[in-house]
Design an enzyme around this catalytic site. Sequence first.
Site, PDB file in Angstrom:
ATOM      1  N   GLY A 163      38.333  27.221 -31.588  1.00 26.20           N
ATOM      2  CA  GLY A 163      38.669  26.121 -30.751  1.00 26.20           C
ATOM      3  C   GLY A 163      40.115  26.284 -30.944  1.00 26.20           C
ATOM      4  N   ARG A 164      40.941  25.083 -31.138  1.00 28.12           N
ATOM      5  CA  ARG A 164      42.327  25.347 -31.069  1.00 28.12           C
ATOM      6  C   ARG A 164      42.895  26.084 -32.278  1.00 28.12           C
ATOM      7  NH1 ARG A 164      45.257  19.772 -31.235  1.00 28.12           N
ATOM      8  NH2 ARG A 164      43.383  19.445 -32.396  1.00 28.12           N
ATOM      9  N   SER A 184      30.592  31.194 -32.009  1.00 29.40           N
ATOM     10  CA  SER A 184      30.274  29.771 -32.486  1.00 29.40           C
ATOM     11  C   SER A 184      29.244  29.464 -31.648  1.00 29.40           C
ATOM     12  CB  SER A 184      31.588  28.714 -32.281  1.00 29.40           C
ATOM     13  OG  SER A 184      31.967  28.665 -30.912  1.00 29.40           O
ATOM     14  N   ARG A 245      36.845  23.052 -43.867  1.00 26.11           N
ATOM     15  CA  ARG A 245      36.052  21.959 -44.976  1.00 26.11           C
ATOM     16  C   ARG A 245      35.096  22.859 -45.772  1.00 26.11           C
ATOM     17  NH1 ARG A 245      39.669  19.585 -43.621  1.00 26.11           N
ATOM     18  NH2 ARG A 245      40.278  17.383 -42.741  1.00 26.11           N
ATOM     19  N   GLU A 274      36.214  17.191 -54.239  1.00 32.50           N
ATOM     20  CA  GLU A 274      37.429  17.121 -54.356  1.00 32.50           C
ATOM     21  C   GLU A 274      38.170  15.837 -55.218  1.00 32.50           C
ATOM     22  OE1 GLU A 274      39.445  18.009 -50.691  1.00 32.50           O
ATOM     23  OE2 GLU A 274      38.312  19.928 -50.474  1.00 32.50           O
ATOM     24  N   HIS A 293      43.561  22.070 -51.692  1.00 31.47           N
ATOM     25  CA  HIS A 293      43.256  21.210 -50.322  1.00 31.47           C
ATOM     26  C   HIS A 293      44.918  20.935 -49.796  1.00 31.47           C
ATOM     27  CE1 HIS A 293      40.604  18.832 -47.485  1.00 31.47           C
ATOM     28  NE2 HIS A 293      41.590  19.185 -46.705  1.00 31.47           N
TER      29      HIS A 293
END
Length: 336
Positions: A163-164, A184, A245, A274, A293
């Site tokens: 994607g982006r 993907s 993620r 987390e 993160h």
Amino acid sequence: MTMTDGSPDVRIAVLDDHHRVSTDLADWASLGDDVEVVAHERHIADRDALVATLADFDVVALMRERTPFPADVIDRLPRLRLLLTSGMANASIDLEVAGRAGVTVCGTPGALTPMIEHTWALVFGVLRDLPRLDAAIRQGRWQEGTRLGVELNGSRLGLLGLGRSGGAIATQAQAFGAEVVAWSQNLTDERAAEVGAVRVTKDELFATSDVLVIALKLSERTQGLVGVDELGRMKPTARLVNASRGPIVDEAALVDALREGRIAGAGIDVFDDEPLAPDHPLLALDNVVLTPHMGYVTRDQYERFYPGMVEDVAAYRAGEPIRVLNADWLQDAGEG
């Protein structure tokens, strides 16, 4: 203006302000003297404690998904009217329940650049073993007990997702001399060619990549997408990098693969739970580069997030909320 008892008309809680910058990087005072802003520096993990802390606030500002807002939190905050999130998507907010409860949810401007740059930091950190080199020289060891670095030039960089963010990483990887392949579920040859990548099968992606970068959003279809079988196909010299993620990767399977040397290393910024527990098995491994993160955490990004939240509050109070998020919007916001 304040209420007749001297209390403010609007109380805003800013959560997870770990770096203590929320009040410095945005002009909250511009909202008026009837608005009180309270920044909370420490993460509140317990939901009962969270509800008790936020009971007297009208507005809650979230930093990404650090503090989830599921139904059992929203339903217990009857005073809550406006929920803010940095960026324009937050999978940890139950948008359907918020809508039914009359809670408006608004996002802010944001950029992918910080996460992309952090991904590269992890790539080179794990290829060149930077944490161990830093530790060695501080201990007076000059190249002793350190590993040989690996060059990205001439290597195959695989992207799980194009994607982006994946597209930007693909373009940049070619500047380093890497061959770029991608897979993907919805990827086409045309999209891959746009960014100089080659579409391959999922099996080939895992079996042939020297560096495998996760570049997908977390969703029902991507959760656990990288499991025992996928990790088992990777070369023993390969590295995995994840700044997207944590739950996209089976964390226990990854720990086993790293511990047993079935892959050479990993660079990880995101985790299932987390903050990371102090006894987490990843912390005992010396072939991983770990960051807490921090992919989106830059001054420039926070100068987009926090002023955007002030804009959201001002617009909401004027009766014209902006950047409103709802369940339908989130469903259409995925990235392949």
